[in-house]
Design a protein around this motif. Sequence first.
Motif, short mmCIF file in Angstrom:
data_model
loop_
_atom_site.label_atom_id
_atom_site.label_comp_id
_atom_site.label_asym_id
_atom_site.label_seq_id
_atom_site.Cartn_x
_atom_site.Cartn_y
_atom_site.Cartn_z
N VAL A 1 42.25 37.02 46.12
CA VAL A 1 42.73 38.10 46.89
C VAL A 1 41.65 39.16 46.22
O VAL A 1 42.96 39.51 44.67
CB VAL A 1 43.65 38.80 47.14
CG1 VAL A 1 44.16 40.35 48.02
CG2 VAL A 1 44.21 37.73 48.72
N VAL A 2 41.14 40.24 46.27
CA VAL A 2 41.19 41.40 45.26
C VAL A 2 42.44 42.42 46.38
O VAL A 2 42.03 42.81 46.98
CB VAL A 2 39.89 42.19 45.67
CG1 VAL A 2 39.69 43.18 44.19
CG2 VAL A 2 39.11 40.93 45.23
N ASP A 3 42.75 42.78 44.75
CA ASP A 3 43.88 43.74 45.33
C ASP A 3 44.02 45.09 44.69
O ASP A 3 43.72 44.93 43.24
CB ASP A 3 45.27 43.18 44.60
CG ASP A 3 47.17 44.58 45.04
OD1 ASP A 3 46.68 44.20 46.45
OD2 ASP A 3 47.09 44.03 43.94
N ILE A 4 44.19 45.98 45.21
CA ILE A 4 44.09 47.47 44.72
C ILE A 4 45.60 48.18 45.22
O ILE A 4 45.60 47.92 46.89
CB ILE A 4 43.34 48.24 45.03
CG1 ILE A 4 42.52 49.25 46.67
CG2 ILE A 4 41.73 48.23 43.94
CD1 ILE A 4 41.83 49.43 46.45
N VAL B 1 30.87 27.73 46.33
CA VAL B 1 30.76 28.76 46.98
C VAL B 1 31.59 29.31 47.36
O VAL B 1 32.69 29.36 47.35
CB VAL B 1 30.12 27.69 48.38
CG1 VAL B 1 29.27 29.88 49.44
CG2 VAL B 1 28.97 27.26 47.91
N ILE B 2 31.77 30.66 46.99
CA ILE B 2 32.13 32.46 47.28
C ILE B 2 31.68 33.02 48.39
O ILE B 2 30.79 32.98 49.15
CB ILE B 2 31.94 33.14 46.77
CG1 ILE B 2 32.11 32.74 44.91
CG2 ILE B 2 32.99 34.54 46.69
CD1 ILE B 2 33.58 33.46 44.06
N MET B 3 32.84 32.55 49.42
CA MET B 3 33.30 32.73 51.04
C MET B 3 32.93 35.07 50.89
O MET B 3 34.95 34.45 50.75
CB MET B 3 33.40 32.18 52.28
CG MET B 3 33.26 32.05 53.84
SD MET B 3 33.78 30.86 54.87
CE MET B 3 32.85 29.41 54.44
N VAL B 4 32.75 35.41 51.11
CA VAL B 4 33.21 36.70 51.10
C VAL B 4 32.89 37.28 53.03
O VAL B 4 32.32 37.60 53.86
CB VAL B 4 32.36 37.56 50.07
CG1 VAL B 4 32.74 39.04 50.92
CG2 VAL B 4 31.70 37.53 49.16
N VAL B 5 35.01 37.20 52.26
CA VAL B 5 35.56 37.65 54.57
C VAL B 5 36.03 38.70 54.12
O VAL B 5 37.23 37.98 54.29
CB VAL B 5 35.60 36.02 55.04
CG1 VAL B 5 35.96 36.57 56.66
CG2 VAL B 5 34.97 34.86 55.11
N ALA C 1 37.40 49.27 50.33
CA ALA C 1 37.37 49.24 50.04
C ALA C 1 38.53 48.70 48.28
O ALA C 1 38.27 49.57 47.16
CB ALA C 1 37.71 51.07 49.61
N SER C 2 38.46 47.60 48.74
CA SER C 2 39.45 46.59 47.81
C SER C 2 38.23 46.62 46.39
O SER C 2 38.74 46.70 44.87
CB SER C 2 40.41 45.71 47.54
OG SER C 2 39.47 45.17 48.30
N GLY C 3 37.03 46.14 46.42
CA GLY C 3 35.60 45.68 45.05
C GLY C 3 35.49 44.49 45.78
O GLY C 3 35.21 43.67 44.61
N LYS C 4 35.85 44.31 46.92
CA LYS C 4 35.20 42.52 47.43
C LYS C 4 33.74 42.53 46.77
O LYS C 4 33.42 41.69 45.89
CB LYS C 4 35.41 42.52 48.79
CG LYS C 4 36.70 42.48 49.04
CD LYS C 4 36.72 41.91 50.89
CE LYS C 4 36.06 43.51 51.35
NZ LYS C 4 37.14 44.61 51.46
N THR C 5 32.85 43.41 46.56
CA THR C 5 31.53 42.92 46.80
C THR C 5 31.31 42.88 45.59
O THR C 5 30.80 42.38 44.86
CB THR C 5 30.41 44.69 47.29
OG1 THR C 5 30.89 44.15 48.76
CG2 THR C 5 28.97 43.73 47.09
#
Length: 209
Positions: A132-135, A111-115, A15-19
């Motif tokens: 890193v998407v941080d919350i 390219v963005i690789m979402v993992v 739920a950090s908001g990667k998408t």
Amino acid sequence: MMPTKFVVGLTGGIASGKTTVANLFAEYGIQLVDADIIARVVVEKGSKGLAAITEHFGSAILLADGQLDRAALRSKVFNDEQQRLWLNNLLHPMIRQTMLEQVNASTSAYVIMVVPLLFENQLDNLVSTTLVVDISPELQVSRTMKRDGVSQQQVEHILASQMSRQQRIDKADHVIDNQGDINLLRSQVARLHQLFLQQAAELSNKPND
């Protein structure tokens, strides 16, 4: 087969908001390779992955229409470390291979690789740089409870199984703060997009060894 393109490994806790962040990069025409989507594709009806799972666990893990019954599979591996390892050993190479194929077939500047488990599964060795998407953990808990309709205890159990916030930040080349509003997020993505374009151009101008 290593990617020859500039690849940004995008990750973050639940739920950090990667998408959301990935989609902001996509608005610039950057192609996304999403591990979660690929993980579903490799076990679709008719796939080698599903055939191997059915042979191993039996047809009880199939729905009436022949699709994978994810809940049944989860219950088989949830408390059985050996079975979980067997499943990971089957699926991880398939997911990795498909991700690399998609990266090498892409046509965007980078390219963005979402993992989600980029560091945990040592997939950071496939990328050029990590983001890193941080919350805060408090926000993770409240957002996940709201999004998935689960209890606080369940979310905390998931958080405990993932790498800690500090460990993730320590490993990251870049960090996006997703605790503010969408405009703050957009400005961070815009700045990183320019940086990644520059780094991708430098990589493509490098002579091959």
